[in-house]
Design an enzyme around this catalytic site. Sequence first.
Site, mmCIF file in Angstrom:
data_model
loop_
_atom_site.group_PDB
_atom_site.id
_atom_site.type_symbol
_atom_site.label_atom_id
_atom_site.label_comp_id
_atom_site.label_asym_id
_atom_site.label_seq_id
_atom_site.Cartn_x
_atom_site.Cartn_y
_atom_site.Cartn_z
ATOM 1 N N LEU A 65 1.063 -1.316 -0.052
ATOM 2 C CA LEU A 65 0.007 -0.040 0.085
ATOM 3 C C LEU A 65 0.824 1.193 -0.005
ATOM 4 O O LEU A 65 2.041 1.161 0.095
ATOM 5 C CB LEU A 65 -0.687 -0.050 1.270
ATOM 6 N N THR A 94 6.491 0.558 1.949
ATOM 7 C CA THR A 94 7.437 1.427 2.719
ATOM 8 C C THR A 94 6.779 2.540 3.674
ATOM 9 O O THR A 94 5.863 3.473 3.067
ATOM 10 C CB THR A 94 8.232 2.309 1.724
ATOM 11 N N LYS A 169 15.355 0.065 5.236
ATOM 12 C CA LYS A 169 14.818 0.621 4.054
ATOM 13 C C LYS A 169 15.088 2.116 4.082
ATOM 14 O O LYS A 169 15.554 2.492 2.835
ATOM 15 C CB LYS A 169 13.266 0.406 3.798
ATOM 16 N N LYS A 244 9.585 10.786 -0.846
ATOM 17 C CA LYS A 244 8.864 10.235 0.403
ATOM 18 C C LYS A 244 9.852 9.420 1.466
ATOM 19 O O LYS A 244 9.640 9.542 2.522
ATOM 20 C CB LYS A 244 7.777 9.285 -0.208
HETATM 21 P P1 NAD Z 1 0.585 2.496 -6.156
HETATM 22 O O1 NAD Z 1 0.341 3.706 -5.869
HETATM 23 O O2 NAD Z 1 1.152 2.083 -7.588
HETATM 24 O O3 NAD Z 1 -0.183 1.421 -5.583
HETATM 25 C C1 NAD Z 1 -0.763 1.156 -4.399
HETATM 26 C C2 NAD Z 1 -1.958 0.565 -4.390
HETATM 27 O O4 NAD Z 1 -2.817 0.311 -3.514
HETATM 28 C C3 NAD Z 1 -3.020 1.318 -5.405
HETATM 29 O O5 NAD Z 1 -3.249 0.440 -6.644
HETATM 30 C C4 NAD Z 1 -4.180 1.678 -4.515
HETATM 31 O O6 NAD Z 1 -5.587 1.841 -5.417
HETATM 32 C C5 NAD Z 1 -4.009 0.604 -3.678
HETATM 33 N N1 NAD Z 1 -4.918 1.173 -2.371
HETATM 34 C C6 NAD Z 1 -4.938 2.095 -1.530
HETATM 35 N N2 NAD Z 1 -5.534 1.956 -0.486
HETATM 36 C C7 NAD Z 1 -6.221 1.013 -0.615
HETATM 37 C C8 NAD Z 1 -7.032 0.352 0.126
HETATM 38 N N3 NAD Z 1 -7.479 0.808 1.380
HETATM 39 N N4 NAD Z 1 -7.558 -1.082 -0.022
HETATM 40 C C9 NAD Z 1 -6.948 -1.675 -1.121
HETATM 41 N N5 NAD Z 1 -6.079 -1.060 -2.046
HETATM 42 C C10 NAD Z 1 -5.636 -0.011 -1.823
HETATM 43 O O7 NAD Z 1 2.057 2.215 -5.248
HETATM 44 P P2 NAD Z 1 3.389 1.452 -5.792
HETATM 45 O O8 NAD Z 1 4.639 2.306 -6.398
HETATM 46 O O9 NAD Z 1 2.937 0.171 -6.068
HETATM 47 O O10 NAD Z 1 4.083 1.424 -4.045
HETATM 48 C C11 NAD Z 1 3.734 0.731 -3.107
HETATM 49 C C12 NAD Z 1 4.542 0.755 -1.943
HETATM 50 O O11 NAD Z 1 5.780 0.278 -2.549
HETATM 51 C C13 NAD Z 1 4.707 2.138 -1.388
HETATM 52 O O12 NAD Z 1 4.756 2.199 -0.126
HETATM 53 C C14 NAD Z 1 6.320 2.622 -2.194
HETATM 54 O O13 NAD Z 1 6.757 3.635 -1.304
HETATM 55 C C15 NAD Z 1 6.927 1.088 -2.220
HETATM 56 N N6 NAD Z 1 7.955 1.013 -3.166
HETATM 57 C C16 NAD Z 1 7.701 1.492 -4.292
HETATM 58 C C17 NAD Z 1 8.600 1.243 -5.363
HETATM 59 C C18 NAD Z 1 8.552 1.863 -6.905
HETATM 60 O O14 NAD Z 1 9.517 1.808 -7.415
HETATM 61 N N7 NAD Z 1 7.229 1.955 -7.152
HETATM 62 C C19 NAD Z 1 9.768 0.715 -4.908
HETATM 63 C C20 NAD Z 1 10.189 0.325 -3.671
HETATM 64 C C21 NAD Z 1 8.988 0.506 -2.674
#
Ligand code: NAD
Length: 312
Positions: A65, A94, A169, A244
């Site tokens: 999330l 994260t 992290k 972030k």
């Molecule tokens: P994203 O915004 O693409 O995905 C998050 C998903 O969570 C969305 O599809 C959203 O609809 C869903 N969501 C939000 N609230 C919800 C709820 N109450 N119930 C169900 N679904 C819900 O984000 P992401 O890029 O996939 O990143 C996710 C996590 O991973 C973050 O914490 C980010 O910091 C971490 N992260 C991302 C990357 C990257 O390169 N994108 C790399 C490492 C870590």
Amino acid sequence: MARVGFIGLGNMGGGMAANLAKAGHEVRAFDLSEVALAKAAERGCARVGSAAEAVAEADAIVSMLPAGRHVREVYETAVFGSAPTGAILVDCSTIDVATAREVVGQARERGYAMVDAPVSGGIAAAEGGTLTFMVGGEAEAFGRAQAYLERMGKAVIHAGGPGAGQAAKICNNMLLGASMVATCETFVLAQKLGLDPQTFFDIASKASGQCWSMTSYCPVPGVGPDTPADRGYGGGFAAALMLKDLRLAMEAAGSVDAYTPMGAEAEELYTRFAEALGGGGKDFSAIIKMIDDSWTAPERVGSSPPPGVRLG
Ligand code: NAD
């Protein structure tokens, strides 16, 4: 094979859930986004109508999330009470260390085993199953989560007790943010002093200035291995996400009274680049364009740029 409830099928979670399904698990997937749900269904997951439905009768629950408030809300309202207490809970988002510890504590009070397991690696690693997981939690909970995490990553490391995964992290990413800024300003200075960037790369990557931000992720186009710099700074790790993580690091530093001047400077510079100058969607190495004064900001509404920053 096991039944896995997966919550959060965005850029990262979509690929991770698909890899669990590919490994033979029955993945019950939920997201608030219809598009994300449809994609997950195409990739072997069973879409369900709520988070509570995803976790009911699950052996393991994985969440991916955006931030701490989403994690707290999902676990408090949909996981605790709906998931069997025998399920292992694995949050891969994260988030801030304090929230991670609080949610794990709540899980424990309700009889669940839970780990925080944030990842290193971007969307391509999530798709390819090559993420690195940094895991916080009791040894027994770690052992139970490991089997699932190994299906989504190339390395699964036990960092310590609850919250230790998040601590590892943000410490790693604070170092990455600060070293990227240092790499960028170094290349700009080298060039202004008349050095050829490739020649300087060849020297510094074999000298004591060597670091990952330069040798594996060089911010200068055409220098070093293929990186987002060679693709107009598209893809990669967005500057907004780096910001972030730097903010989480500064929050954590404040909570334990740690002096982190380089982290604070990196946070300030990424705030300027990602927010004031609209560079949040670019790869984090694009900050070199703010440092060398060549950044052309996307169409901006309202106020002028901060002092000292010239727009191209
Ligand atoms: P994203 O915004 O693409 O995905 C998050 C998903 O969570 C969305 O599809 C959203 O609809 C869903 N969501 C939000 N609230 C919800 C709820 N109450 N119930 C169900 N679904 C819900 O984000 P992401 O890029 O996939 O990143 C996710 C996590 O991973 C973050 O914490 C980010 O910091 C971490 N992260 C991302 C990357 C990257 O390169 N994108 C790399 C490492 C870590």
